[in-house]
Design a protein around this motif. Structure first.
Motif, PDB file in Angstrom:
ATOM      1  N   VAL A 139      26.687  26.099  35.206  1.00 48.58           N
ATOM      2  CA  VAL A 139      27.123  27.124  34.104  1.00 48.58           C
ATOM      3  C   VAL A 139      26.532  28.467  34.233  1.00 48.58           C
ATOM      4  CG1 VAL A 139      27.209  27.774  31.484  1.00 48.58           C
ATOM      5  CG2 VAL A 139      27.528  25.359  32.385  1.00 48.58           C
ATOM      6  N   VAL A 140      25.174  28.612  34.287  1.00 47.10           N
ATOM      7  CA  VAL A 140      24.441  29.919  34.685  1.00 47.10           C
ATOM      8  C   VAL A 140      24.952  30.416  35.672  1.00 47.10           C
ATOM      9  CG1 VAL A 140      22.146  30.678  35.211  1.00 47.10           C
ATOM     10  CG2 VAL A 140      22.176  28.917  33.377  1.00 47.10           C
ATOM     11  N   SER A 141      25.095  29.798  36.899  1.00 48.25           N
ATOM     12  CA  SER A 141      25.561  30.195  38.254  1.00 48.25           C
ATOM     13  C   SER A 141      27.278  30.938  38.094  1.00 48.25           C
ATOM     14  CB  SER A 141      25.591  29.155  39.370  1.00 48.25           C
ATOM     15  OG  SER A 141      26.139  29.845  40.432  1.00 48.25           O
ATOM     16  N   GLY A 142      27.841  30.039  37.368  1.00 48.35           N
ATOM     17  CA  GLY A 142      29.302  30.505  37.342  1.00 48.35           C
ATOM     18  C   GLY A 142      29.308  31.756  36.418  1.00 48.35           C
ATOM     19  N   LEU A 143      28.756  31.714  35.295  1.00 51.62           N
ATOM     20  CA  LEU A 143      28.945  32.959  34.622  1.00 51.62           C
ATOM     21  C   LEU A 143      28.391  34.260  35.392  1.00 51.62           C
ATOM     22  CD1 LEU A 143      27.562  31.620  30.973  1.00 51.62           C
ATOM     23  CD2 LEU A 143      29.837  32.083  31.770  1.00 51.62           C
ATOM     24  N   SER A 144      27.028  34.268  36.070  1.00 56.30           N
ATOM     25  CA  SER A 144      26.598  35.112  37.053  1.00 56.30           C
ATOM     26  C   SER A 144      27.647  35.692  37.985  1.00 56.30           C
ATOM     27  CB  SER A 144      25.360  34.739  37.474  1.00 56.30           C
ATOM     28  OG  SER A 144      24.585  34.222  36.550  1.00 56.30           O
ATOM     29  N   THR A 145      28.387  34.499  38.500  1.00 50.48           N
ATOM     30  CA  THR A 145      29.356  34.785  39.437  1.00 50.48           C
ATOM     31  C   THR A 145      30.593  35.492  38.991  1.00 50.48           C
ATOM     32  OG1 THR A 145      28.440  33.070  40.959  1.00 50.48           O
ATOM     33  CG2 THR A 145      30.685  33.997  41.350  1.00 50.48           C
ATOM     34  N   GLY A 146      31.024  35.033  37.619  1.00 48.03           N
ATOM     35  CA  GLY A 146      32.255  35.849  37.100  1.00 48.03           C
ATOM     36  C   GLY A 146      31.917  37.240  36.599  1.00 48.03           C
ATOM     37  N   VAL A 147      30.693  37.410  36.242  1.00 47.74           N
ATOM     38  CA  VAL A 147      30.557  38.941  36.024  1.00 47.74           C
ATOM     39  C   VAL A 147      30.493  39.781  37.214  1.00 47.74           C
ATOM     40  CG1 VAL A 147      29.416  38.508  33.621  1.00 47.74           C
ATOM     41  CG2 VAL A 147      28.031  38.744  35.954  1.00 47.74           C
ATOM     42  N   VAL A 148      30.274  39.278  38.423  1.00 41.89           N
ATOM     43  CA  VAL A 148      30.483  40.080  39.405  1.00 41.89           C
ATOM     44  C   VAL A 148      31.983  39.931  40.191  1.00 41.89           C
ATOM     45  CG1 VAL A 148      29.659  40.083  41.894  1.00 41.89           C
ATOM     46  CG2 VAL A 148      28.046  39.636  40.209  1.00 41.89           C
TER      47      VAL A 148
ATOM     48  N   LEU B 275      13.281  36.843  38.920  1.00 40.63           N
ATOM     49  CA  LEU B 275      14.350  36.927  37.948  1.00 40.63           C
ATOM     50  C   LEU B 275      15.399  35.735  37.728  1.00 40.63           C
ATOM     51  CD1 LEU B 275      15.939  40.428  38.921  1.00 40.63           C
ATOM     52  CD2 LEU B 275      14.544  40.136  36.996  1.00 40.63           C
ATOM     53  N   LEU B 276      15.421  35.373  36.455  1.00 45.33           N
ATOM     54  CA  LEU B 276      16.284  34.188  36.311  1.00 45.33           C
ATOM     55  C   LEU B 276      17.660  34.049  36.549  1.00 45.33           C
ATOM     56  CD1 LEU B 276      16.458  31.505  34.853  1.00 45.33           C
ATOM     57  CD2 LEU B 276      17.305  32.672  32.830  1.00 45.33           C
ATOM     58  N   ILE B 277      18.254  35.409  36.504  1.00 49.82           N
ATOM     59  CA  ILE B 277      19.638  35.679  36.912  1.00 49.82           C
ATOM     60  C   ILE B 277      19.464  37.245  37.566  1.00 49.82           C
ATOM     61  CG2 ILE B 277      20.868  33.942  35.576  1.00 49.82           C
ATOM     62  CD1 ILE B 277      21.706  36.422  34.000  1.00 49.82           C
ATOM     63  N   PRO B 278      20.281  37.571  38.299  1.00 57.83           N
ATOM     64  CA  PRO B 278      20.363  38.942  38.881  1.00 57.83           C
ATOM     65  C   PRO B 278      20.746  39.727  38.015  1.00 57.83           C
ATOM     66  CG  PRO B 278      21.282  37.529  40.759  1.00 57.83           C
ATOM     67  CD  PRO B 278      21.164  36.729  39.347  1.00 57.83           C
ATOM     68  N   ILE B 279      20.490  41.033  37.940  1.00 56.51           N
ATOM     69  CA  ILE B 279      20.906  42.086  36.893  1.00 56.51           C
ATOM     70  C   ILE B 279      22.379  42.128  37.220  1.00 56.51           C
ATOM     71  CG2 ILE B 279      20.604  44.369  36.161  1.00 56.51           C
ATOM     72  CD1 ILE B 279      17.574  44.175  36.883  1.00 56.51           C
ATOM     73  N   PRO B 280      23.374  42.142  36.317  1.00 60.23           N
ATOM     74  CA  PRO B 280      24.558  42.325  36.810  1.00 60.23           C
ATOM     75  C   PRO B 280      25.234  43.802  36.808  1.00 60.23           C
ATOM     76  CG  PRO B 280      24.471  41.574  34.699  1.00 60.23           C
ATOM     77  CD  PRO B 280      23.027  41.579  35.053  1.00 60.23           C
ATOM     78  N   GLY B 281      24.750  44.386  37.755  1.00 65.56           N
ATOM     79  CA  GLY B 281      24.994  45.874  37.734  1.00 65.56           C
ATOM     80  C   GLY B 281      26.339  46.412  37.669  1.00 65.56           C
ATOM     81  N   GLU B 282      27.083  45.636  38.512  1.00 62.05           N
ATOM     82  CA  GLU B 282      28.569  45.875  38.427  1.00 62.05           C
ATOM     83  C   GLU B 282      29.332  45.765  37.126  1.00 62.05           C
ATOM     84  OE1 GLU B 282      27.403  43.843  40.554  1.00 62.05           O
ATOM     85  OE2 GLU B 282      28.022  43.893  42.662  1.00 62.05           O
ATOM     86  N   ILE B 283      28.951  44.654  36.420  1.00 56.75           N
ATOM     87  CA  ILE B 283      29.666  44.465  35.016  1.00 56.75           C
ATOM     88  C   ILE B 283      29.068  45.702  34.122  1.00 56.75           C
ATOM     89  CG2 ILE B 283      28.227  43.043  33.990  1.00 56.75           C
ATOM     90  CD1 ILE B 283      32.085  43.061  33.820  1.00 56.75           C
ATOM     91  N   ILE B 284      27.921  46.020  34.379  1.00 52.80           N
ATOM     92  CA  ILE B 284      27.077  47.182  33.395  1.00 52.80           C
ATOM     93  C   ILE B 284      28.030  48.236  33.463  1.00 52.80           C
ATOM     94  CG2 ILE B 284      25.111  48.316  32.923  1.00 52.80           C
ATOM     95  CD1 ILE B 284      23.415  45.854  33.614  1.00 52.80           C
ATOM     96  N   VAL B 285      28.048  48.721  34.930  1.00 51.03           N
ATOM     97  CA  VAL B 285      28.654  50.083  35.153  1.00 51.03           C
ATOM     98  C   VAL B 285      30.158  50.072  34.491  1.00 51.03           C
ATOM     99  CG1 VAL B 285      27.228  50.557  36.746  1.00 51.03           C
ATOM    100  CG2 VAL B 285      29.209  49.731  37.396  1.00 51.03           C
TER     101      VAL B 285
ATOM    102  N   ALA C 127      30.521  25.716  39.351  1.00 50.45           N
ATOM    103  CA  ALA C 127      30.132  26.935  39.114  1.00 50.45           C
ATOM    104  C   ALA C 127      31.177  27.910  39.374  1.00 50.45           C
ATOM    105  CB  ALA C 127      28.988  27.433  40.263  1.00 50.45           C
ATOM    106  N   GLY C 128      31.801  27.618  40.742  1.00 47.66           N
ATOM    107  CA  GLY C 128      33.021  28.875  40.861  1.00 47.66           C
ATOM    108  C   GLY C 128      34.064  28.640  39.811  1.00 47.66           C
ATOM    109  N   LEU C 129      34.612  27.571  39.530  1.00 50.31           N
ATOM    110  CA  LEU C 129      35.546  27.361  38.501  1.00 50.31           C
ATOM    111  C   LEU C 129      35.298  27.870  37.156  1.00 50.31           C
ATOM    112  CD1 LEU C 129      38.210  25.629  37.570  1.00 50.31           C
ATOM    113  CD2 LEU C 129      36.685  23.729  37.117  1.00 50.31           C
ATOM    114  N   LEU C 130      34.142  27.839  36.720  1.00 49.17           N
ATOM    115  CA  LEU C 130      33.421  28.408  35.607  1.00 49.17           C
ATOM    116  C   LEU C 130      33.443  29.940  35.459  1.00 49.17           C
ATOM    117  CD1 LEU C 130      30.542  26.168  34.644  1.00 49.17           C
ATOM    118  CD2 LEU C 130      32.894  26.157  33.458  1.00 49.17           C
ATOM    119  N   GLY C 131      33.144  30.243  36.818  1.00 48.83           N
ATOM    120  CA  GLY C 131      33.323  31.901  37.009  1.00 48.83           C
ATOM    121  C   GLY C 131      34.758  32.303  36.741  1.00 48.83           C
TER     122      GLY C 131
END
Length: 543
Positions: free
Chosen positions: A38-47, A246-256, A373-377
């Motif tokens: 779940v954590v990986s999927g959400l992190s991948t999805g926001v990228v 870092l628990l998860i990478p900073i989602p720079g793309e979704i932030i900008v 993980a990919g499916l959740l993303g």
């Protein structure tokens, strides 16, 4: 009874091979894996969300088609793929290759219209809606053909074709693709209006057009783009430097994306400062439709190039992760999986996909365990497409250009291969340089063909002119070394009376047989050979 049992076992084995999800989903350890996925999927999805929008622009298509391509193929790969860690979806190199094809087949010049303005003098303008419709049709039918080629290759067990795309060739090719991508995005970063070129020397023409139009740079656009570049580069540097903390990478793309969309909407950048924005993003998914197969004849050679490059990218990254985490991937099944992803998804208006290195690293580093993980993303992307896609309509295009450029930094680091290859293998260095130069100047399609041809010629050259040597035994060891190359051997090696050990670094066949005989005569004295015993590529000669 035995025949029935064997038939059942074969059917079960075939089903498990074709649908790898059946081998692991029934035994999925929910307690151990689900939270990580779940954590990986959400992190991948926001990228994946901003990359989908950006890479659609790279493919010369409306941004929403990048979102479609970030959803359908990912769902399908969950069922048919064998890698647990690669992130399927849009990828810069494939998107650029598709963009080159659709721009070549549907250039702006085909869609000029003269607006009715009531005067005798009118300036032709591009009918953007008609142009984009045609380009989508081309991209979709190209993707259909890519899927068919990959499936056929997989069913015929042609997964081995990836070995001809050697690492120096792939790295030189992808570095050239990065040059094409950056040049193609300069006009969006600067806010200038230039034509998009395709074919040989397109990178030169595009760069020339941008440089000539620099006086018309939109100041607001370039300031916003440069700010995003600096921020994204900074977040990438922080993510790499502190990835263990870092628990998860900073989602720079979704932030900008979120911040720049808010600024664009609040300040009306499109209306007041003439900043180009993404524009209309329709909500919901499109119904399935049959591709326009009448467009196929001009796309056959391009589809082979896209199919091979897409598979080589996917299988190389899949093997890296499989080796790291102790499982195996099936190259032929990966071909079938990618083929099905492209073929089936094309009926839902997607363009060709493969795995993305940056997203795959995010998925793996944030603890992803399986394709769940990919499916959740992908479900996160679906949420945007169905419910809130309109929110991103004010997103400035310069932000997407910045996202694309920063994601290519890893490819430009491949220039470091040159000094390493110079020290280790001159032939592989030449392969790298030929792949790079040919792909930059001739375009990615012709460049890949030239690089492949050259790589195959080097194989012929290496078998026709292999290295040969006389080996000496190093005293008190089990080593045999080339007496001409290792000086230490001259002082310590032991030569058995009446025996020479001749090493020929290739199989003997008609093209190198004369060289073999002449080299053997030169290196072995006396020339009278009484008896030979061949052991692999070593010749024991009794004279």
């Amino acid at each position: 009874m035995l025949f029935h049992r064997c038939s059942s076992q074969k059917a079960k084995s075939a089903a498990l091979s074709f649908l790898p999800i059946l081998t692991w989903l029934p035994y999925y350890p929910v307690k151990q894996y689900l939270f990580s996925d779940v954590v990986s999927g959400l992190s991948t999805g926001v990228v994946q969300l901003p990359q989908g929008l950006a890479y659609a622009m790279l493919a010369a298509l409306p941004p929403v088609y990048g979102l479609y391509s970030s959803f359908y193929p990912v769902v399908l790969y969950t069922f048919f793929g064998t890698s647990r860690h690669i992130s399927i979806g849009t990828f810069a190199v494939i998107s650029l290759m598709i963009g080159g094809v659709v721009v070549r087949e549907a250039p702006d010049s085909m869609f000029y219209v003269f607006p009715a303005n009531g005067s005798n003098i009118s300036v032709p303008v591009v009918n953007i809606e008609a142009r984009d419709t045609r380009r989508v049709q081309l991209a979709v039918v190209l993707t259909t053909l890519v899927g068919i080629i990959q499936m056929v290759f997989g069913l015929l067990r042609f997964g081995f074709v990836a070995i001809y795309l050697t690492e120096p060739l792939v790295r030189g090719f992808t570095t050239a693709a990065a040059v094409h991508v950056v040049v193609s995005q300069l006009k969006y970063l600067l806010g200038v209006k230039t034509q998009r070129y395709a074919g040989p020397l397109s990178v030169v023409y595009s760069l020339k057009a941008v440089l000539l139009d620099i006086p018309n740079t939109n100041v607001t656009t370039i300031l916003l783009g440069l700010a995003c570049l600096v921020f994204l580069y900074g977040t990438k540097h922080i993510n790499e430097r502190f990835k263990n903390k870092l628990l998860i990478p900073i989602p720079g793309e979704i932030i900008v994306v979120i911040v720049s969309t808010g600024i664009s909407y609040g300040l009306s950048l499109s209306d007041h400062y003439q900043v180009d924005v993404v524009g209309k993003i329709p909500s919901g998914l499109l119904p399935p439709s049959v591709p326009h197969f009448s467009l196929l004849p001009n796309l056959i050679s391009d589809s082979f190039a896209v199919a091979i490059v897409g598979f080589s990218m996917g299988i190389s990254l899949a093997k890296i992760f499989a080796l790291k985490h102790g499982y195996s991937v099936d190259g032929n099944q990966e071909l079938i999986a990618l083929g099905l992803c492209n073929f089936i998804s094309s009926f839902f208006q997607t363009f060709a996909i493969t795995c993305s290195m940056s997203r795959s690293l995010v998925q793996e580093s944030t603890g992803g365990k399986t394709q769940i993980a990919g499916l959740l993303g992908s479900l996160l992307v679906l949420l945007v497409v169905v419910a809130i896609g309109f929110v991103f309509q004010p997103l400035p295009q310069t932000v997407l250009a910045a996202i694309i450029m920063v994601n290519l930094l890893g490819m430009f680091k491949q220039f470091r291969d040159i000094p390493h290859l110079w020290r280790t293998s001159k032939i592989e260095l030449v392969i790298w340089l030929v792949a790079f130069v040919a792909s930059v100047l001739l375009g990615l399609d012709y460049g890949l063909l030239v690089a492949l041809t050259f790589a195959i010629l080097t194989v012929v050259y290496r078998t026709q002119s292999p290295k040969s040597s006389v080996l000496g035994h190093v005293a008190h060891t089990g080593l045999y070394c080339d007496v001409d190359e290792y000086e230490e051997v001259w002082r310590k090696y032991r030569e058995y009376e009446g025996i020479k050990i001749f090493h020929f670094n290739s199989s003997i066949y008609f093209a190198n047989s004369d060289l073999y005989v002449n080299t053997l005569k030169d290196k072995v004295t006396p020339p009278m050979v009484i008896q030979c015993a061949i052991h692999s590529t070593h010749i024991l000669i009794n004279s």
